[in-house]
Design a protein around this motif. Structure first.
Motif, short mmCIF file in Angstrom:
data_model
loop_
_atom_site.label_atom_id
_atom_site.label_comp_id
_atom_site.label_asym_id
_atom_site.label_seq_id
_atom_site.Cartn_x
_atom_site.Cartn_y
_atom_site.Cartn_z
N ALA A 9 0.82 -1.18 0.06
CA ALA A 9 -0.03 0.06 -0.02
C ALA A 9 0.98 1.14 0.20
O ALA A 9 2.03 1.05 0.38
N SER A 10 0.14 2.47 -0.34
CA SER A 10 1.09 3.58 -0.45
C SER A 10 0.24 4.94 -0.05
O SER A 10 -1.00 4.72 0.29
N ALA A 11 0.91 5.95 0.22
CA ALA A 11 0.30 7.06 0.56
C ALA A 11 0.82 8.28 -0.42
O ALA A 11 1.81 8.11 -0.88
N ASP A 12 -0.18 9.31 -0.81
CA ASP A 12 0.54 9.98 -1.78
C ASP A 12 0.87 11.25 -1.14
O ASP A 12 1.05 12.43 -1.86
N SER A 13 1.18 11.27 0.16
CA SER A 13 1.82 12.53 0.58
C SER A 13 3.06 12.59 0.45
O SER A 13 3.95 11.83 -0.02
N THR A 14 3.70 14.09 0.40
CA THR A 14 4.98 14.33 0.32
C THR A 14 6.00 14.10 1.32
O THR A 14 5.76 14.43 2.32
N HIS A 15 7.00 13.25 1.03
CA HIS A 15 7.99 13.01 2.23
C HIS A 15 9.38 13.11 1.26
O HIS A 15 9.45 13.47 0.15
N TYR A 16 10.48 13.15 2.19
CA TYR A 16 11.90 13.15 1.40
C TYR A 16 12.11 12.47 0.19
O TYR A 16 12.90 12.75 -0.39
N ARG A 55 -8.69 -5.23 -9.70
CA ARG A 55 -7.84 -6.74 -10.21
C ARG A 55 -7.75 -7.60 -8.66
O ARG A 55 -7.79 -8.73 -8.52
N LEU A 56 -7.50 -6.74 -7.43
CA LEU A 56 -7.31 -7.49 -6.43
C LEU A 56 -8.70 -8.40 -6.00
O LEU A 56 -8.51 -9.37 -5.30
N PHE A 57 -9.74 -7.78 -6.52
CA PHE A 57 -10.89 -8.45 -6.24
C PHE A 57 -11.03 -10.02 -6.86
O PHE A 57 -11.98 -10.73 -6.59
N GLU A 58 -10.13 -10.18 -7.66
CA GLU A 58 -10.21 -11.56 -8.50
C GLU A 58 -9.43 -12.66 -7.39
O GLU A 58 -9.32 -13.74 -8.32
N TYR A 59 -8.47 -12.16 -6.57
CA TYR A 59 -7.77 -13.19 -5.95
C TYR A 59 -8.74 -13.83 -4.71
O TYR A 59 -9.58 -13.25 -4.33
N ASP A 60 -8.25 -15.00 -4.39
CA ASP A 60 -8.76 -15.62 -3.15
C ASP A 60 -8.38 -15.11 -1.96
O ASP A 60 -8.76 -14.73 -1.16
N ILE A 61 -6.87 -14.95 -1.98
CA ILE A 61 -6.31 -14.39 -0.79
C ILE A 61 -5.61 -13.18 -1.13
O ILE A 61 -4.71 -13.14 -2.18
N VAL A 62 -5.58 -12.01 -0.37
CA VAL A 62 -4.88 -10.77 -0.68
C VAL A 62 -4.15 -10.33 0.62
O VAL A 62 -4.54 -10.32 1.60
N CYS A 63 -2.75 -10.32 0.51
CA CYS A 63 -1.77 -10.02 1.61
C CYS A 63 -1.37 -8.51 1.32
O CYS A 63 -0.90 -8.17 0.51
N ILE A 64 -1.65 -7.90 2.44
CA ILE A 64 -1.33 -6.31 2.38
C ILE A 64 -0.12 -5.94 3.50
O ILE A 64 -0.27 -6.33 4.56
N GLU A 73 -4.57 3.80 4.04
CA GLU A 73 -4.86 3.20 2.65
C GLU A 73 -4.92 1.49 2.83
O GLU A 73 -5.81 0.95 2.15
N ALA A 74 -3.89 0.98 3.40
CA ALA A 74 -4.07 -0.41 3.48
C ALA A 74 -5.13 -0.83 4.31
O ALA A 74 -5.97 -2.08 4.08
N TYR A 75 -5.85 -0.45 5.32
CA TYR A 75 -6.91 -0.40 6.15
C TYR A 75 -8.38 -0.12 5.06
O TYR A 75 -9.24 -1.32 5.19
N ARG A 76 -8.20 0.72 4.16
CA ARG A 76 -9.34 0.83 3.35
C ARG A 76 -9.23 -0.37 2.48
O ARG A 76 -10.68 -1.00 2.28
N LEU A 77 -8.22 -0.74 2.04
CA LEU A 77 -8.19 -1.97 0.80
C LEU A 77 -8.59 -3.17 1.58
O LEU A 77 -9.62 -4.07 1.37
#
Ligand code: B12
Ligand code: SF4
Length: 478
Positions: A9-16, A55-64, A73-77
């Protein structure tokens, strides 16, 4: 057999580091381990072009996988996928230390290194077989109510026997376009108060063989490579042997950079090898120029070694990216001192992070009572999240911004050129841009810091500009 997706997962905020995305090695390594065990799996990187959430909804198991700043973002997914009936497993540096929080979003949380635990969990799920024997796993009880107790943390994996990270498992990575990051070691004995590496990967260094590193570098030969090791100089003897092996095998990338300790820059033999292997810049955890603060962080180096370190690096034509951490008891003067020091010693680029108590760190235990909030997306070192003792949170944040802008001023960008280090211009221009973009993106956070989050900031007058004119007003000492 179940189909498996591994997602970073990612975040779109600015960091270094937001201008050049580099993935962590967790997903490509776990992918390689699962593929070796015969599982069909794909890897997805949310921050990379071509990410397709549907596409993530096509898998049986999703590891985040996620860090603290990407956990929202990870929790939203996880919520969306769980609601759609997918089996979601989470892991990584944030949830490993807060499994209860993560179990509100998914039924399984892997704690610590995943290479032994994940295949065991996938097999147990396929068999419908018992979970309570899997060490390093937290899970909800099968009826969804309550939580099974967390089984003991798993032991460390046998790093030397792991397969190399396999980016070819990602539909987003074209052949020949492997992300230019290689990690050759794990673990760290230093246990610095603000870092979770020791609690996550153990105190003992574990190393890949030179042969494996050489194989991983082959496809990256004409690229600029980042070594993702916490400290490439972890074992001086091994570091030098590795660099010599790379030379002998003709496996050197076009240029490279990595992270090392201050101490490494006092080793002239090592510096010679850095030059010979086309190292461009090293990221050095200087953290502070104050001896007391360094002691508090648990850092091994002394303040007076730093100037010598920078001088040596430059003598060998290698750049220094100085990484500094502003303590919760530091005031504006400490931040100013860092930048004065960085300018006086001609450090090429710097980052100044506000001390961030990441879960799993000693700083978390020490400062959890002084957190301004637990909005994890702001736990990225860029945001002040602890109530400081020497000034208001807003004042500390604005001082960091102002001092960064001083370091990355237009004059200092334009004057950055040095013979043999022409890249400084581009890197400093990046710093100039990031410091300004961060302020633009964070106006709301800055107003909240000023007006609500830190009780002592009430001395600010309503309507006062968010980007404060110099000198920063409003500091109220306790
Ligand atoms: C290389 C590196 C970077 C690189 C690139 C990686 C990246 N995009 O994050 C750069 C320089 C860009 C970077 C930037 C930052 N980094 Co950084 N980085 C690292 C470093 C040194 C190595 C990462 C790595 O590849 N590790 C090795 C792999 C194998 O570990 P892993 O990915 O965590 O996966 C293992 C386990 O966690 C677990 N696992 C992970 N996910 C999952 C998921 C499932 C389902 C399962 C079962 C298991 C599992 O199994 C994996 C295999 O054992 C780590 C420290 C470390 N040693 O991990 C810090 C670290 C990840 N970074 C950290 C931070 C804070 C940052 C920054 C936010 C701030 C900064 N320092 O500037 C930025 C922004 C990151 C972002 N959001 O993108 C912190 C994160 C702490 C936290 N709780 O959030 C770490 C842990 C260092 C620390 N201070 O403690 N970073
Ligand atoms: S900051 Fe670096 S030296 Fe300190 S514990 Fe983390 S990885 Fe080790």
């Amino acid at each position: 057999m179940s189909t498996i997706a591994l997602v970073e997962a990612s975040a779109d905020s600015t960091h270094y580091y937001s201008s050049t995305y580099l993935p962590r090695m967790g997903m490509p390594t776990l992918g390689a381990v699962l593929a070796r065990a015969g599982h069909a799996c794909d890897i997805w990187f949310q921050a990379m072009p071509g990410f397709d959430e549907e596409r993530l909804f096509e898998y049986d198991i999703v590891c985040i996988s996620s860090l603290s700043n990407t956990i929202d973002e990870a929790y939203r997914l996880a919520d969306a996928l769980t609601a759609a009936g997918r089996t979601v497993i989470m892991g990584g540096a944030h949830v490993s230390f807060l499994p209860d929080e993560a179990l509100d979003h998914c039924p399984y949380v892997v704690i610590g290194e995943g290479e032994d635990v994940l295949p065991a969990l996938v097999d147990a799920l396929a068999r419908g077989g018992p979970l309570d024997e899997i060490r390093g796993l937290a899970y909800r009880s099968p009826d969804g109510r309550g939580r099974a107790s967390i089984s003991a943390t798993a032991g460390l994996v046998d790093f030397e026997r792991l397969p190399s990270p396999d980016f070819s498992l990602s539909p987003q990575v074209a052949p020949g376009n492997t992300p230019p990051i290689v990690t050759t070691s794990r673990g760290c004995p230093h246990d610095c108060s603000f870092c979770s590496v020791t609690s996550m990967f153990g105190r003992k260094y574990r190393f890949k063989s030179s042969a494996q590193v050489i194989e991983e570098l082959r496809p990256l030969k004409h690229r600029s490579v980042f070594f993702g090791d916490d400290n490439i100089y972890a074992s001086p003897r091994r570091a030098k042997a590795l660099l010599r092996d790379l030379i002998a095998a003709d496996a050197l990338p076009l240029r490279w950079s990595g992270q090392m300790t201050v101490k490494a820059a006092l080793d002239e033999e090592f510096l010679g090898l850095l030059r010979e292997t086309r190292c461009r810049i090293m990221y050095i955890g200087i953290e502070s120029v104050d001896p007391e603060t360094l002691k508090g962080y648990g850092k091994a180096h002394q303040a007076d070694a730093i100037a010598h370190c920078i001088e040596n690096m430059h003598r060998y034509g290698i750049g220094v990216h100085g990484m500094f951490v502003v303590n919760a008891d530091d005031g504006p003067d400490a931040v100013k001192k860092i930048v004065d020091y960085a300018i006086a010693t001609d450090i090429d680029t710097i980052q100044i992070c506000a001390l961030t108590p990441f879960p799993g760190t000693a700083a978390y235990d020490e400062f959890k009572g002084r957190l301004l909030h637990t909005e994890w997306k702001y736990f990225d070192g860029m945001h002040v999240v602890v109530d400081p003792s020497a000034c208001t949170a807003y004042e500390l944040q604005m001082t960091i911004v102002r001092e960064l802008k001083r370091f990355y001023s237009l004059t200092r960008v334009l004057g950055a050129y040095r013979r043999g280090r022409a890249w400084r211009l581009k890197y400093r221009a990046g710093g100039y841009y990031i410091a300004r973009r961060w302020v633009r993106e964070n106006r709301e956070y800055l107003s909240r810091l000023r007006d609500e989050l830190c009780p002592r900031t009430r001395t600010w007058r309503a309507g006062e500009p968010i980007v404060a004119p110099e000198p920063v007003p409003g500091g109220v000492s306790r």
